[in-house]
Design a protein around this motif. Structure first.
Motif, PDB file in Angstrom:
ATOM      1  N   TYR A 208     -42.260 -79.107  23.549  1.00  0.00           N
ATOM      2  CA  TYR A 208     -42.063 -80.498  23.163  1.00  0.00           C
ATOM      3  C   TYR A 208     -41.426 -80.662  21.779  1.00  0.00           C
ATOM      4  O   TYR A 208     -40.648 -81.594  21.554  1.00  0.00           O
ATOM      5  N   THR A 209     -41.745 -79.777  20.869  1.00  0.00           N
ATOM      6  CA  THR A 209     -41.172 -79.872  19.528  1.00  0.00           C
ATOM      7  C   THR A 209     -39.657 -79.668  19.571  1.00  0.00           C
ATOM      8  O   THR A 209     -38.898 -80.417  18.940  1.00  0.00           O
ATOM      9  N   ALA A 210     -39.217 -78.664  20.324  1.00  0.00           N
ATOM     10  CA  ALA A 210     -37.780 -78.415  20.461  1.00  0.00           C
ATOM     11  C   ALA A 210     -37.096 -79.585  21.162  1.00  0.00           C
ATOM     12  O   ALA A 210     -35.984 -79.982  20.794  1.00  0.00           O
ATOM     13  N   ALA A 211     -37.771 -80.143  22.159  1.00  0.00           N
ATOM     14  CA  ALA A 211     -37.210 -81.283  22.886  1.00  0.00           C
ATOM     15  C   ALA A 211     -37.074 -82.496  21.968  1.00  0.00           C
ATOM     16  O   ALA A 211     -36.047 -83.187  21.977  1.00  0.00           O
ATOM     17  N   ILE A 212     -38.108 -82.738  21.166  1.00  0.00           N
ATOM     18  CA  ILE A 212     -38.077 -83.875  20.237  1.00  0.00           C
ATOM     19  C   ILE A 212     -36.894 -83.770  19.282  1.00  0.00           C
ATOM     20  O   ILE A 212     -36.210 -84.766  18.983  1.00  0.00           O
ATOM     21  N   ASN A 213     -36.618 -82.566  18.786  1.00  0.00           N
ATOM     22  CA  ASN A 213     -35.496 -82.384  17.863  1.00  0.00           C
ATOM     23  C   ASN A 213     -34.168 -82.779  18.496  1.00  0.00           C
ATOM     24  O   ASN A 213     -33.289 -83.329  17.828  1.00  0.00           O
ATOM     25  N   ARG A 214     -34.022 -82.506  19.783  1.00  0.00           N
ATOM     26  CA  ARG A 214     -32.779 -82.866  20.489  1.00  0.00           C
ATOM     27  C   ARG A 214     -32.682 -84.378  20.698  1.00  0.00           C
ATOM     28  O   ARG A 214     -31.637 -84.988  20.455  1.00  0.00           O
ATOM     29  N   PHE A 215     -33.776 -84.980  21.148  1.00  0.00           N
ATOM     30  CA  PHE A 215     -33.766 -86.427  21.376  1.00  0.00           C
ATOM     31  C   PHE A 215     -33.657 -87.190  20.056  1.00  0.00           C
ATOM     32  O   PHE A 215     -33.043 -88.260  19.997  1.00  0.00           O
TER      33      PHE A 215
END
Length: 297
Positions: A208-215
């Motif tokens: 989720y942390t990596a995903a948040i950075n993209r969004f």
């Protein structure tokens, strides 16, 4: 969209008949000490090079290039004619026109790298020309037309954005700036799509942390693209998953405020409600600030 051949030729001043200056090539006679029995063969080598080379008139080459370009007959062959003008008559006005026409011909032929090379040379040599804006636009369009699928590296997209921004910055009142702005939105949308694609991948992996950075990149850099609604909904989902409820509430609230009819808002709203809270905007959040910069918050 690039202007048609007729418009470009008219802009360059048409194909007026003009004979350039002709230079007669003189022969430099070298006096060599001749001795021994091998001198005959040596002299034959020099004599064999006594050939007269005649340049073709610049206007003839130019008009032949235009003929080949007409109705898209043979842009590759046309580019060779225009290049010959530059090679044979490098200091003529025909050479300047032909350099831009060769860039246009390369673009029409889909030879984008050659187009970029010719157009860059034109901008460098003739920065004050009225046609420099078009040359700069051809550079940007060549990069733009090579933008790859979002699954691939987006280096070409970055180059397209830089070149399109250069057109807008240098020639803001030109017709090409208007077209460049439209293409710029398309290129930015492509980069946002790439971020979303990678973000979804991380969501599936529950990173989720990596995903948040993209969004987050989409929300802070590409708010005007079509991907921002989904990015806000995905942020709501990711923040709820890791227990940062306040940011999830903000993402949902900003989504609802700016896109109340979005299908993504309904999903985000239901998600925060399932956690026992309501969408609520924290104006100190980066999400809120990103939209305030655009006057959307």
């Amino acid at each position: 969209m690039t202007p048609g051949l007729r418009e470009l030729v008219v802009h360059l001043g048409g194909a007026r008949s003009m004979r350039g200056l002709r230079f007669a090539a003189g022969l430099i006679v070298l006096t060599l000490p001749l001795s021994g029995c091998g001198t005959g063969a040596l002299w034959d080598k020099f004599a064999a090079k006594d050939e007269t080379y005649t340049d073709e008139p610049a206007d003839k080459l130019y008009n032949e290039g235009l003929y080949l370009m007409n109705k898209g007959k043979d842009p590759k062959a046309a580019s060779k004619k225009f290049e010959e003008v530059d090679r044979q008559h490098p200091y003529s006005d025909w050479a300047r026109k032909s350099l831009l026409m060769s860039a246009y011909a390369f673009y029409e032929a889909g030879d984008y790298d050659s187009c970029i090379g010719s157009a860059t040379r034109y901008v460098t040599m003739h920065p004050g020309s009225p046609d420099a804006a078009y040359a700069q636009y051809l550079i940007a369009a060549s990069h733009y037309d090579q933008i790859p699928d979002i699954s691939r590296d987006q280096g070409r997209t970055e180059k397209a954005i830089a070149a399109l921004e250069e057109v807008i910055r240098k020639y803001p009142t030109s017709e090409y700036a208007t077209s460049a702005k439209k293409k710029l939105e398309g290129a930015r949308d492509q980069l946002a799509g790439k971020e979303m694609n990678v973000g979804r991948y991380y969501m599936e992996k529950r990173d989720y942390t990596a995903a948040i950075n993209r969004f987050k990149t989409v929300v802070t850099r590409y708010q005007t693209t079509r991907h921002v609604e989904e990015a806000l909904a995905r942020l709501t989902e990711a923040y709820m998953a890791i227990g940062i409820v306040g940011e999830a509430q903000t993402a949902a609230a900003v989504l609802g405020h700016n896109f109340p009819d979005s299908k993504w808002y309904q999903d985000a709203y239901n998600l925060v409600k399932s956690g026992g809270v309501e969408p609520s905007e924290n104006r100190g959040s980066y999400i809120s600030k990103a939209f305030k910069k655009l006057g959307l918050g």
